[in-house]
Design a protein around this motif. Structure first.
Motif, mmCIF file in Angstrom:
data_model
loop_
_atom_site.group_PDB
_atom_site.id
_atom_site.type_symbol
_atom_site.label_atom_id
_atom_site.label_comp_id
_atom_site.label_asym_id
_atom_site.label_seq_id
_atom_site.Cartn_x
_atom_site.Cartn_y
_atom_site.Cartn_z
ATOM 1 N N VAL A 188 0.800 -1.232 0.000
ATOM 2 C CA VAL A 188 0.000 0.000 0.000
ATOM 3 C C VAL A 188 0.827 1.275 0.000
ATOM 4 O O VAL A 188 0.270 2.380 -0.047
ATOM 5 N N GLY A 189 2.149 1.183 0.046
ATOM 6 C CA GLY A 189 2.971 2.386 0.040
ATOM 7 C C GLY A 189 4.441 2.025 0.017
ATOM 8 O O GLY A 189 4.809 0.848 -0.045
ATOM 9 N N ARG A 190 5.297 3.050 0.044
ATOM 10 C CA ARG A 190 6.732 2.800 0.095
ATOM 11 C C ARG A 190 7.417 3.929 0.861
ATOM 12 O O ARG A 190 7.040 5.092 0.716
ATOM 13 N N THR A 191 8.398 3.568 1.677
ATOM 14 C CA THR A 191 9.168 4.568 2.414
ATOM 15 C C THR A 191 10.554 4.704 1.794
ATOM 16 O O THR A 191 11.136 3.716 1.330
ATOM 17 N N PRO A 192 11.110 5.925 1.799
ATOM 18 C CA PRO A 192 12.456 6.111 1.257
ATOM 19 C C PRO A 192 13.563 5.869 2.282
ATOM 20 O O PRO A 192 14.740 5.877 1.930
ATOM 21 N N ILE A 193 13.223 5.658 3.545
ATOM 22 C CA ILE A 193 14.251 5.554 4.577
ATOM 23 C C ILE A 193 14.783 4.126 4.697
ATOM 24 O O ILE A 193 14.120 3.163 4.313
ATOM 25 N N GLU A 194 15.988 4.010 5.239
ATOM 26 C CA GLU A 194 16.621 2.714 5.448
ATOM 27 C C GLU A 194 16.111 2.095 6.748
ATOM 28 O O GLU A 194 16.059 2.757 7.787
ATOM 29 N N LEU A 195 15.764 0.821 6.694
ATOM 30 C CA LEU A 195 15.282 0.117 7.879
ATOM 31 C C LEU A 195 16.374 -0.687 8.563
ATOM 32 O O LEU A 195 16.186 -1.174 9.680
ATOM 33 N N VAL A 196 17.514 -0.843 7.891
ATOM 34 C CA VAL A 196 18.613 -1.626 8.442
ATOM 35 C C VAL A 196 19.876 -0.781 8.465
ATOM 36 O O VAL A 196 20.212 -0.121 7.481
ATOM 37 N N ASP A 197 20.561 -0.791 9.603
ATOM 38 C CA ASP A 197 21.863 -0.149 9.738
ATOM 39 C C ASP A 197 22.888 -1.249 9.974
ATOM 40 O O ASP A 197 23.015 -1.776 11.074
ATOM 41 N N TRP A 198 23.611 -1.621 8.925
ATOM 42 C CA TRP A 198 24.530 -2.754 9.009
ATOM 43 C C TRP A 198 25.713 -2.483 9.926
ATOM 44 O O TRP A 198 26.425 -3.411 10.320
ATOM 45 N N SER A 199 25.942 -1.230 10.282
ATOM 46 C CA SER A 199 27.056 -0.905 11.170
ATOM 47 C C SER A 199 26.674 -0.974 12.647
ATOM 48 O O SER A 199 27.530 -0.903 13.524
ATOM 49 N N SER A 200 25.361 -1.111 12.929
ATOM 50 C CA SER A 200 24.911 -1.147 14.320
ATOM 51 C C SER A 200 24.857 -2.580 14.843
ATOM 52 O O SER A 200 24.830 -3.538 14.069
ATOM 53 N N GLU A 201 24.822 -2.701 16.143
ATOM 54 C CA GLU A 201 24.787 -4.024 16.761
ATOM 55 C C GLU A 201 23.453 -4.714 16.533
ATOM 56 O O GLU A 201 23.383 -5.915 16.293
ATOM 57 N N SER A 202 22.358 -3.950 16.589
ATOM 58 C CA SER A 202 21.028 -4.542 16.469
ATOM 59 C C SER A 202 20.578 -4.693 15.018
ATOM 60 O O SER A 202 19.635 -5.421 14.732
ATOM 61 N N LEU A 203 21.218 -3.983 14.090
ATOM 62 C CA LEU A 203 20.890 -3.968 12.659
ATOM 63 C C LEU A 203 19.583 -3.233 12.365
ATOM 64 O O LEU A 203 19.496 -2.418 11.468
ATOM 65 N N SER A 204 18.542 -3.520 13.122
ATOM 66 C CA SER A 204 17.215 -3.010 12.809
ATOM 67 C C SER A 204 16.969 -1.623 13.374
ATOM 68 O O SER A 204 17.357 -1.318 14.511
ATOM 69 N N LEU A 205 16.304 -0.773 12.582
ATOM 70 C CA LEU A 205 15.866 0.528 13.077
ATOM 71 C C LEU A 205 14.888 0.361 14.226
ATOM 72 O O LEU A 205 14.889 1.138 15.181
ATOM 73 N N MET A 206 14.052 -0.672 14.138
ATOM 74 C CA MET A 206 13.012 -0.905 15.138
ATOM 75 C C MET A 206 13.363 -2.073 16.046
ATOM 76 O O MET A 206 13.961 -3.049 15.602
#
Length: 232
Positions: A188-206
């Motif tokens: 139903v939509g699309r976001t332009p932001i990144e959901l994964v940060d490969w440099s972080s320990e948790s990886l996930s934004l959420m």
């Protein structure tokens, strides 16, 4: 909070808890508190939280079955004695371009729910969702609970490829595809932001326990934020 806290050992370094048979905010909050108590423990290798369960992998050089039970007993005792504790979940706003140009199911969802596309967008974006679990792929958060007026079963035929950043829902849940993937939910939509940060320990934004709200944005804003229109 009064949940079952008996540990089940799946192997010599993995324990499993089922706190309830029913999904609820209270259960999710309790799991988030347990996760918060464990996430900086150097003896914990991995934590996998879901709607009503928690699986913990521990380092056998730092914990054995007796000591890990003792560790959990301390955590559960603290939570029982401090019922006002709340998990420190973040509030996250995710910008979304809701348009058939990037959302091939938007018009179909509106037709099936017997409302307008604008009403679908409003019902999806006005609600604050809780991250109940992270799984399927890095950065993929299962968010609930969707407004009953737009709850639909999964698609009969899943797509082989869903574009990165696609916002989708099915049944009571909604989510964002953090990378190109197969998928059977309604797009139903699309976001332009990144959901994964490969440099972080948790990886996930959420993380489990975070509060998520989607914000409808214009096509120009979507492009300005780096949004793309290619299929995959």
């Amino acid at each position: 909070m009064n949940f079952p806290t008996e540990c089940q050992f799946l192997n010599s370094q993995t324990c499993f808890f089922e706190f309830s048979k029913e999904v609820s905010e209270e259960v999710s909050e309790y799991i988030a508190l347990v996760v918060a108590a464990l996430e900086h423990d150097p003896g914990i290798v991995d934590i996998i939280a879901s709607y009503t369960t928690l699986m913990v992998v521990f380092d056998r050089h730092q914990y054995d079955r007796h000591s890990i039970r003792k560790r959990f007993k301390c955590i559960f005792s603290q939570l029982a004695n401090e019922p006002s504790l709340q998990a420190k979940g973040k509030s996250i706003e995710i910008p979304v371009f809701y348009d058939p140009e990037v959302a091939p199911d938007l018009l179909d969802v509106a037709e099936r729910c017997q409302i307008t596309p604008e009403e679908v967008i409003a019902l999806h974006s006005e609600r604050v969702y809780r991250a109940y679990a992270i799984g399927f792929m890095p950065g993929y958060a299962y968010l609930g609970t969707l407004d009953p007026r737009i709850q639909l079963p999964r698609r009969d035929t899943p797509r082989l490829k869903v574009a990165k950043g696609t916002v989708a829902f099915a049944e009571k849940q909604t989510a964002v595809y953090p990378s190109v993937s197969p998928g059977g939910w309604h797009l139903v939509g699309r976001t332009p932001i990144e959901l994964v940060d490969w440099s972080s320990e948790s990886l996930s934004l959420m993380k489990v326990g975070d509060r998520i709200q989607f914000k409808a944005i214009s096509r120009d804003d979507y492009v300005a934020l780096g949004g793309t229109f290619h299929g995959v």
